[in-house]
Design an enzyme around this catalytic site. Structure first.
Site, short mmCIF file in Angstrom:
data_model
loop_
_atom_site.label_atom_id
_atom_site.label_comp_id
_atom_site.label_asym_id
_atom_site.label_seq_id
_atom_site.Cartn_x
_atom_site.Cartn_y
_atom_site.Cartn_z
N ARG A 39 -14.81 12.79 8.36
CA ARG A 39 -13.53 13.45 8.63
C ARG A 39 -13.24 14.52 7.58
O ARG A 39 -12.69 15.58 7.88
CB ARG A 39 -12.40 12.42 8.64
CG ARG A 39 -12.38 11.53 9.87
CD ARG A 39 -11.47 10.33 9.65
NE ARG A 39 -10.11 10.74 9.31
CZ ARG A 39 -9.26 9.98 8.63
NH1 ARG A 39 -9.63 8.78 8.19
NH2 ARG A 39 -8.04 10.41 8.37
N HIS B 147 0.85 -1.20 0.00
CA HIS B 147 0.00 0.00 0.00
C HIS B 147 0.87 1.24 0.00
O HIS B 147 1.86 1.32 0.73
CB HIS B 147 -0.90 0.03 1.23
CG HIS B 147 -1.74 1.27 1.29
ND1 HIS B 147 -2.91 1.42 0.58
CD2 HIS B 147 -1.56 2.45 1.96
CE1 HIS B 147 -3.42 2.61 0.81
NE2 HIS B 147 -2.63 3.26 1.64
N LYS C 22 -8.73 -1.54 5.99
CA LYS C 22 -9.02 -2.08 4.65
C LYS C 22 -8.05 -3.20 4.29
O LYS C 22 -8.43 -4.18 3.64
CB LYS C 22 -8.97 -0.97 3.61
CG LYS C 22 -10.11 0.04 3.75
CD LYS C 22 -10.19 1.00 2.59
CE LYS C 22 -9.08 2.02 2.57
NZ LYS C 22 -9.24 3.08 3.57
N ASP D 230 -15.13 2.58 7.86
CA ASP D 230 -14.10 3.52 7.40
C ASP D 230 -14.67 4.47 6.35
O ASP D 230 -14.38 5.68 6.37
CB ASP D 230 -12.91 2.75 6.81
CG ASP D 230 -11.92 3.69 6.15
OD1 ASP D 230 -11.35 4.53 6.86
OD2 ASP D 230 -11.73 3.60 4.92
N SER E 115 -7.61 3.84 9.18
CA SER E 115 -8.32 3.82 7.91
C SER E 115 -7.60 2.92 6.91
O SER E 115 -8.20 2.06 6.27
CB SER E 115 -8.43 5.25 7.35
OG SER E 115 -8.99 5.24 6.06
#
Length: 433
Positions: A168, A82, A187, A161, A183
Site C-alpha cells: 500500500r 490503540h 493486529k 498486514d 490493518s
C-alpha cells in the site's frame, strides 16, 4: 477460484464473500498471488470501498495469517488501547498504569515510531535497563503479578498486514478507510485482548485531517469489533497541536510521570483521563462512564497510580528510580531556545512540522533502520492561546549537536502568531460506541 476474477468482481463494485477474501489473504501471504495482482485488488478497494461485512472478513483473515496470542492464562478482562498516532502522544504510558491500578489487566503489544509520530516502545527503551522483549511466559506472569506489561510486537503477528502495508505504501493506497481499519484491528485481534479503546486522532499532526474521515475510520473499527465479538469503543481526539509539552522519548517519559503525579498539562491530562475512564469501564470495574471518570480523576489528582508505574518498570528490568529522579533519564548536551519574531497570540502550531523537527534532531526515524537518540527532542514553552512577545521562547530544542539552524527555521514556520485570540483547542470531539 482465480485472482483475476476477484479483482474484476471488486472493480465492478460487487461484494466478496468470506471464502473469496480468505483465498486472497492466504494466497498473498503464501506468495501464490503476485504483487501486481494484489496491487490491482488494493486499488479496487480504494476506489470501490468495502462493506462492513467484507471489512470484518478481511480483518479476521489478516489476524489469522500468523500467530494469534492466547492470553487466556491472564485473569480478568484484558483491555488494550490503540492510537492512530500523533506528535507528543504519550497517552499509552499514562493510561496503562492507571487502568492497571484499578486491577484491569493490560497486556499490550506496541510498535516503534516511524516518521513524525513517536512509538511507545522507543519511549520505554529510554528508561535504563527496560526490556521490551519478553517470552510469552514472562509476559503473562508480569500481567498476572502487576496487571501490566508492554512489549514490542511479535515478528509473526498478522504477517498479511505487514506485506499488504508495504505494498500500500508504494501504490498510493494507504488512505483507504477499510484498509486502515483492517490493518489496525487485525493486529489487535491477533494480540488477544478482550476489549479495546481506540484513540483516533484528528488534525495537523494526525493521519486523519478531517472530522468526517476520523469518524468514518472510528465507526469502521468499532463495527469490526462488534462483528468479531471484541468490545470496542473509539474516541476522536484533537491533534491540532502537539499533545502536552514534550516531543521526544525521554522527555515524554518525564511528562508522563508528571501526569501520573497529578502535575501534568491540562490538555494531556484531559485526554488521558478520558481514555483511561473507558478502559476501566470496559475492564468491568465500573458500569457507567461518569462513575469511571470520577474514579480516574481522583487517582490522577492523588498520584496513586505512580507506584503501579514503578512496579511496571521494575518488572521489565527498568530502573524504577527514574520515576523519583527523572534526571537519570537520557538528556541532551545542548538546549536551544527558539524565540518569537513577532508579538501576539499563538493561533496555530503545525504538529506534523514539529514532529518532523524532532525527528531531524534524532528523536524519530525517517527509515525504520535509523537509530534513535533518546535524549533529544523539543519542549513547548507556548501553546495555542498563549501570548508571545518578541524574543520570548516559543520552545526549547534539546540536541546533541550545535548546528540546528535548519531545525530552528522549520520550527518557526510551524508557529503562527496573530493579533486575535483563538478559540480554545478542542480535545475530545466525540465517542463512537
Amino acid at each position: 477460484m482465480r485472482m483475476v476474477d476477484l479483482i474484476q468482481k471488486k472493480k465492478s463494485g460487487s461484494s466478496l464473500n468470506k471464502e473469496e477474501i480468505e483465498f486472497i489473504v492466504n494466497g498473498y501471504t503464501a506468495g501464490d498471488i503476485p504483487d501486481y495482482q494484489m496491487s490491482a485488488f488494493l486499488m479496487a478497494i480504494h476506489w470501490k470501498g468495502m462493506t462492513d461485512e467484507e471489512t470484518s472478513y478481511l480483518t479476521l483473515s489478516m489476524a489469522h495469517s500468523g500467530d494469534v496470542i492466547d492470553l487466556s492464562a491472564i485473569e480478568g478482562i484484558k483491555v488494550d488501547k490503540h492510537s492512530t498516532g500523533g506528535v507528543g502522544d504519550k497517552i499509552s504510558l499514562i493510561v496503562a498504569p492507571i487502568a492497571a491500578y484499578f486491577g484491569v489487566p493490560i497486556a499490550k503489544m506496541s510498535g516503534r515510531g516511524l516518521g513524525h509520530t513517536g512509538g511507545t516502545i522507543d519511549k520505554l527503551e529510554s528508561i535504563p535497563g527496560f526490556r521490551v522483549e519478553l517470552s510469552k511466559e514472562e509476559f503473562i506472569s508480569a500481567v498476572n503479578l502487576h496487571k501490566i506489561a508492554i512489549v514490542g510486537q511479535s515478528g509473526n503477528l498478522a504477517p498479511a498486514d505487514k506485506k499488504m502495508y508495504a505494498l500500500r505504501d508504494v501504490t498510493a493506497t494507504v488512505d483507504s478507510i477499510p484498509l486502515i481499519a483492517s490493518s489496525i484491528m487485525s493486529k489487535k485481534i491477533a494480540s488477544g485482548a478482550d476489549a479495546i479503546v481506540l484513540d483516533v486522532k484528528i488534525g495537523s499532526g494526525a493521519f486523519m485531517k478531517s472530522q468526517e474521515d476520523a469518524r468514518a475510520l472510528a465507526a469502521t473499527m468499532v463495527n469490526i469489533g462488534k462483528n468479531v465479538q471484541l468490545n470496542t469503543i473509539a474516541l476522536i481526539t484533537g491533534m491540532e497541536q502537539p499533545l502536552g509539552r514534550e516531543i521526544g522519548n525521554a522527555g515524554e517519559i518525564r511528562e508522563s510521570i508528571d501526569v501520573l503525579r497529578g502535575q501534568g498539562d491540562a490538555d494531556l491530562t484531559e485526554v488521558a483521563i478520558s481514555v483511561a475512564a473507558y478502559m476501566v469501564m470496559l475492564g468491568g470495574k465500573f458500569t457507567h462512564i461518569e462513575e469511571a471518570r470520577a474514579a480516574v480523576e481522583k487517582v490522577v489528582r492523588s498520584g496513586d497510580a505512580i507506584e503501579t508505574f514503578k512496579s511496571f518498570i521494575a518488572s521489565q528490568g527498568g530502573d524504577p528510580m527514574v520515576v523519583d529522579h527523572p534526571e537519570l533519564l537520557p538528556s541532551a548536551a545542548f538546549h536551544i531556545d527558539v524565540v518569537s519574531q513577532v508579538e501576539g497570540y499563538l493561533t496555530e502550531i503545525d504538529a506534523e512540522q514539529m514532529g518532523i523537527a524532532a525527528m531531524l534532531l534524532g528523536a524519530g526515524r525517517a527509515r525504520k533502520e535509523d537509530p534513535i537518540d533518546y535524549g533529544v527532542g523539543i519542549t513547548l514553552n507556548k501553546k495555542i492561546g498563549d501570548t508571545a512577545a518578541i524574543g520570548e521562547s516559543l520552545c526549547t530544542l534539546h540536541a546533541n549537536r550545535e548546528d540546528v539552524q535548519s531545525v530552528i527555521e522549520l520550527v518557526l514556520q510551524a508557529f503562527r502568531i496573530t493579533d486575535h485570540k483563538p478559540e480554545a483547542v478542542r480535545l475530545i470531539y466525540e465517542v463512537i460506541i
